[in-house]
Design a protein around this motif. Sequence first.
Motif, PDB file in Angstrom:
ATOM      1  N   PHE A  51      40.289  47.215  32.369  1.00  0.00           N
ATOM      2  CA  PHE A  51      41.284  46.438  32.960  1.00  0.00           C
ATOM      3  C   PHE A  51      41.004  46.659  34.459  1.00  0.00           C
ATOM      4  N   LEU A  52      41.061  47.670  34.750  1.00  0.00           N
ATOM      5  CA  LEU A  52      41.024  47.903  36.452  1.00  0.00           C
ATOM      6  C   LEU A  52      39.673  47.369  36.854  1.00  0.00           C
ATOM      7  N   ALA A  53      38.678  47.616  36.362  1.00  0.00           N
ATOM      8  CA  ALA A  53      37.314  47.232  36.972  1.00  0.00           C
ATOM      9  C   ALA A  53      37.249  45.627  36.943  1.00  0.00           C
ATOM     10  N   ALA A  54      38.198  44.784  36.282  1.00  0.00           N
ATOM     11  CA  ALA A  54      37.755  43.524  36.322  1.00  0.00           C
ATOM     12  C   ALA A  54      38.836  42.878  37.307  1.00  0.00           C
ATOM     13  N   LEU A  55      39.720  43.796  37.788  1.00  0.00           N
ATOM     14  CA  LEU A  55      40.744  43.428  39.035  1.00  0.00           C
ATOM     15  C   LEU A  55      40.241  43.392  40.231  1.00  0.00           C
ATOM     16  N   PRO A  56      40.535  42.643  41.228  1.00  0.00           N
ATOM     17  CA  PRO A  56      40.094  42.863  42.640  1.00  0.00           C
ATOM     18  C   PRO A  56      40.990  43.912  43.205  1.00  0.00           C
ATOM     19  N   LEU A 116      41.294  41.071  29.350  1.00  0.00           N
ATOM     20  CA  LEU A 116      42.853  40.932  29.559  1.00  0.00           C
ATOM     21  C   LEU A 116      42.827  40.823  31.024  1.00  0.00           C
ATOM     22  N   ALA A 117      42.345  41.529  31.746  1.00  0.00           N
ATOM     23  CA  ALA A 117      42.538  41.422  33.178  1.00  0.00           C
ATOM     24  C   ALA A 117      42.278  40.111  33.887  1.00  0.00           C
ATOM     25  N   ARG A 118      41.104  39.513  33.212  1.00  0.00           N
ATOM     26  CA  ARG A 118      40.616  38.092  33.658  1.00  0.00           C
ATOM     27  C   ARG A 118      41.634  37.131  33.273  1.00  0.00           C
ATOM     28  N   LEU A 119      42.107  37.136  32.136  1.00  0.00           N
ATOM     29  CA  LEU A 119      43.254  36.209  31.386  1.00  0.00           C
ATOM     30  C   LEU A 119      44.497  36.348  32.284  1.00  0.00           C
ATOM     31  N   LEU A 120      44.992  37.257  32.790  1.00  0.00           N
ATOM     32  CA  LEU A 120      46.134  37.640  33.767  1.00  0.00           C
ATOM     33  C   LEU A 120      46.079  37.225  35.256  1.00  0.00           C
ATOM     34  N   ALA A 121      44.566  37.284  35.675  1.00  0.00           N
ATOM     35  CA  ALA A 121      44.578  37.139  36.920  1.00  0.00           C
ATOM     36  C   ALA A 121      44.346  35.556  37.316  1.00  0.00           C
TER      37      ALA A 121
END
Length: 121
Positions: A51-56, A116-121
């Motif tokens: 999750f963290l790795a996919a976030l900016p 999940l991170a990509r969907l929430l971003a």
Amino acid sequence: MIVTVLLVAAGAAVGAPLRYLTDLAVQGLHDAAFPFGTLTVNVAGSALLGFLAALPAGDGVMALLGSGFCGALSTYSTFGYETLRLAQNGGRLPAVLNVAVSVAAGLAAGGCGALLARLLA
């Protein structure tokens, strides 16, 4: 540099006790030699790190939560030790299953966390 080291240490100071307590709680639910507690923390750590790795996220966030918290929450050394212990105590099939399930579940959890991170971003 020193700030990064302190962030990693702060994250680890939370992740390590949480790993220990989670392992105790999960293992307490089962009367089995299979390391369900370690599997649980490793899968959870993989999901969060994915999750963290996919976030900016910035370097500070990754130092605190990625390297520090997730690094201390998940544990390859305990996974290795418990797998070896299973094999030495005559549980070769459980040892092989531990490796297969841990690797597959960790990869899947990391992928789900990233998705999940990509969907929430």
